[in-house]
Design a protein around this motif. Sequence first.
Motif, PDB file in Angstrom:
ATOM      1  N   LYS A  50       0.811  -1.218   0.000  1.00 49.65           N
ATOM      2  CA  LYS A  50       0.000   0.000   0.000  1.00 49.65           C
ATOM      3  C   LYS A  50       0.843   1.266   0.000  1.00 49.65           C
ATOM      4  O   LYS A  50       1.968   1.279   0.478  1.00 49.65           O
ATOM      5  CB  LYS A  50      -0.920   0.002   1.235  1.00 49.65           C
ATOM      6  CG  LYS A  50      -2.003  -1.057   1.148  1.00 49.65           C
ATOM      7  CD  LYS A  50      -3.007  -0.987   2.279  1.00 49.65           C
ATOM      8  CE  LYS A  50      -2.576  -1.664   3.517  1.00 49.65           C
ATOM      9  NZ  LYS A  50      -3.667  -2.022   4.428  1.00 49.65           N
ATOM     10  N   GLY A  51       0.264   2.338  -0.541  1.00 50.87           N
ATOM     11  CA  GLY A  51       0.920   3.635  -0.589  1.00 50.87           C
ATOM     12  C   GLY A  51       0.216   4.490  -1.627  1.00 50.87           C
ATOM     13  O   GLY A  51      -0.829   4.098  -2.151  1.00 50.87           O
TER      14      GLY A  51
ATOM     15  N   SER B  20      -4.514  11.800  -2.663  1.00 56.57           N
ATOM     16  CA  SER B  20      -3.799  11.425  -1.439  1.00 56.57           C
ATOM     17  C   SER B  20      -4.587  11.773  -0.184  1.00 56.57           C
ATOM     18  O   SER B  20      -4.096  11.578   0.938  1.00 56.57           O
ATOM     19  CB  SER B  20      -2.398  12.059  -1.414  1.00 56.57           C
ATOM     20  OG  SER B  20      -1.568  11.334  -2.311  1.00 56.57           O
TER      21      SER B  20
ATOM     22  N   GLY C 151      -8.017   3.994   8.664  1.00 56.42           N
ATOM     23  CA  GLY C 151      -9.124   3.088   8.363  1.00 56.42           C
ATOM     24  C   GLY C 151      -9.374   2.854   6.891  1.00 56.42           C
ATOM     25  O   GLY C 151     -10.131   1.939   6.540  1.00 56.42           O
TER      26      GLY C 151
ATOM     27  N   GLY D 123      -7.365   1.600   4.787  1.00 56.86           N
ATOM     28  CA  GLY D 123      -6.826   0.266   4.464  1.00 56.86           C
ATOM     29  C   GLY D 123      -7.792  -0.839   4.872  1.00 56.86           C
ATOM     30  O   GLY D 123      -7.868  -1.888   4.214  1.00 56.86           O
TER      31      GLY D 123
HETATM   32  N1  LIG Z   1      -0.109   9.383   0.177  1.00 53.64           N
HETATM   33  C1  LIG Z   1      -1.091   8.568  -0.222  1.00 53.64           C
HETATM   34  N2  LIG Z   1      -1.781   8.803  -1.369  1.00 53.64           N
HETATM   35  C2  LIG Z   1      -2.764   7.986  -1.745  1.00 53.64           C
HETATM   36  N3  LIG Z   1      -3.161   6.885  -1.076  1.00 53.64           N
HETATM   37  C3  LIG Z   1      -2.514   6.595   0.064  1.00 53.64           C
HETATM   38  C4  LIG Z   1      -1.458   7.406   0.551  1.00 53.64           C
HETATM   39  N4  LIG Z   1      -1.021   6.867   1.717  1.00 53.64           N
HETATM   40  C5  LIG Z   1      -1.774   5.780   1.952  1.00 53.64           C
HETATM   41  N5  LIG Z   1      -2.677   5.603   0.959  1.00 53.64           N
HETATM   42  C6  LIG Z   1      -3.673   4.546   0.871  1.00 53.64           C
HETATM   43  O1  LIG Z   1      -4.496   4.611   2.037  1.00 53.64           O
HETATM   44  C7  LIG Z   1      -4.711   3.301   2.573  1.00 53.64           C
HETATM   45  C8  LIG Z   1      -4.093   3.239   3.984  1.00 53.64           C
HETATM   46  O2  LIG Z   1      -4.096   1.931   4.472  1.00 53.64           O
HETATM   47  P1  LIG Z   1      -3.380   1.546   5.849  1.00 53.64           P
HETATM   48  O3  LIG Z   1      -1.999   2.082   5.874  1.00 53.64           O
HETATM   49  O4  LIG Z   1      -3.591   0.100   6.044  1.00 53.64           O
HETATM   50  O5  LIG Z   1      -4.219   2.389   6.911  1.00 53.64           O
HETATM   51  P2  LIG Z   1      -5.221   1.911   8.041  1.00 53.64           P
HETATM   52  O6  LIG Z   1      -4.547   0.774   8.777  1.00 53.64           O
HETATM   53  O7  LIG Z   1      -5.391   3.113   8.906  1.00 53.64           O
HETATM   54  O8  LIG Z   1      -6.479   1.457   7.393  1.00 53.64           O
HETATM   55  C9  LIG Z   1      -4.111   2.343   1.572  1.00 53.64           C
HETATM   56  O9  LIG Z   1      -5.081   1.927   0.623  1.00 53.64           O
HETATM   57  C10 LIG Z   1      -3.024   3.173   0.896  1.00 53.64           C
HETATM   58  O10 LIG Z   1      -2.716   2.706  -0.404  1.00 53.64           O
END
Ligand SMILES: Nc1ncnc2c1ncn2[C@@H]1O[C@H](COP(=O)(O)OP(=O)(O)O)[C@@H](O)[C@H]1O
Length: 291
Positions: free
Chosen positions: A175-176, A196, A202, A204
């Motif tokens: 993820k990212g 972003s 949440g 994720g």
């Molecule tokens: N800078 C960013 N731009 C776009 N999407 C992002 C960015 N950072 C995180 N994400 C997305 O947001 C979600 C975060 O998931 P995660 O890190 O598991 O958070 P959580 O555990 O709080 O649900 C993932 O789908 C990830 O790809």
Amino acid sequence: MAGGTLHRPDGTDDKYTRGVVGVHTGSDAYPGAAVLGVSGAARTGAGMVRYTGPARDAVLRQRPETVAAEGRVQAWVIGSGTDPSSRSDAETDTLRGILSGGLPVVVDAGALDLVPVLRSGAAGEAPWIVTPHARELARLRTAAGLDPAIPADLAGRIAQATETAAALGVVVLSKGADTVVAEPGGMAVTVAAPTSWLASAGTGDVLAGCLGAVTAGVAGRRGRATGSEHLDGARLLACAATAAWLHGHAGAAASARLAGHAADGAPDAPILALDVADALPWAVARALAAV
Ligand SMILES: Nc1ncnc2c1ncn2[C@@H]1O[C@H](COP(=O)(O)OP(=O)(O)O)[C@@H](O)[C@H]1O
Ligand SMILES: NC(=O)C1=CN([C@@H]2O[C@H](COP(=O)(O)OP(=O)(O)OC[C@H]3O[C@@H](n4cnc5c(N)ncnc54)[C@H](OP(=O)(O)O)[C@@H]3O)[C@@H](O)[C@H]2O)[C@@H](O)CC1
């Protein structure tokens, strides 16, 4: 992208043929993660979501459509909103049972520690999709005996996801802002997020539920067509890439709507994880329109 992974129901479908997702997530500390995953699965178009974890009351308050009972499923989602350091032996047994059941499993957050343990020295592939963020992927790689350093660029992230998938024999969704999906055979796909604002607690958990729904739908249709619900690495990779695309575009649509624009306007407003779940139907409609 969505060709073959999403399906518009027709007159031959019922709630079972559309895919049943089993969600075993959440804990007393993080009941919200269970609500978010169930909402993500339901809003992606699962025919049924079964919830078997400890946050039953919270889930049913938000999503009364949920079936809070054991039964047959086509794909599982586990781990979101759980902490392995406080997991009971009985809970570990339950997760091991799900992982060894032969069905596709989306393995998130607090269940990721079980993957290297169960895959160490195991032959062939397991039909699992692991969904780590950068720090979780580093922990997974340490446990698998791989270099945990977080890559500085996208090329490094693709190489790392591909190596991890091959080493563990599972599909990796890293993820990212760019979501990288890799399967054990060496194929990899990158899905860029259109906003972003998704970087919020949440989202994720919503993605894990969305992925469970896409995967259950594909497994269910494959079962009907061929008699086997088994999904190989390439099919699981397609499910993961589809879910990442739906999630990203749902985030952008939610952001645009909250900013007061039309759905295709600029995604300018902050969003919450539940906003992303609630915009998933719009993303599904848009993907189906393109098939
Ligand atoms: N800078 C960013 N731009 C776009 N999407 C992002 C960015 N950072 C995180 N994400 C997305 O947001 C979600 C975060 O998931 P995660 O890190 O598991 O958070 P959580 O555990 O709080 O649900 C993932 O789908 C990830 O790809
Ligand atoms: N509504 C719900 O129920 C929700 C429940 N959720 C559930 O919570 C569980 C834990 O998930 P998670 O991703 O937060 O934990 P985890 O992988 O251990 O990473 C922690 C790392 O982050 C870092 N860190 C911490 N603070 C930081 C800061 N301010 N700025 C920068 N870095 C910071 C910290 O690093 P350190 O402080 O050590 O440097 C640590 O290494 C999981 O089960 C998930 O599903 C979430 O989905 C949210 C919604």
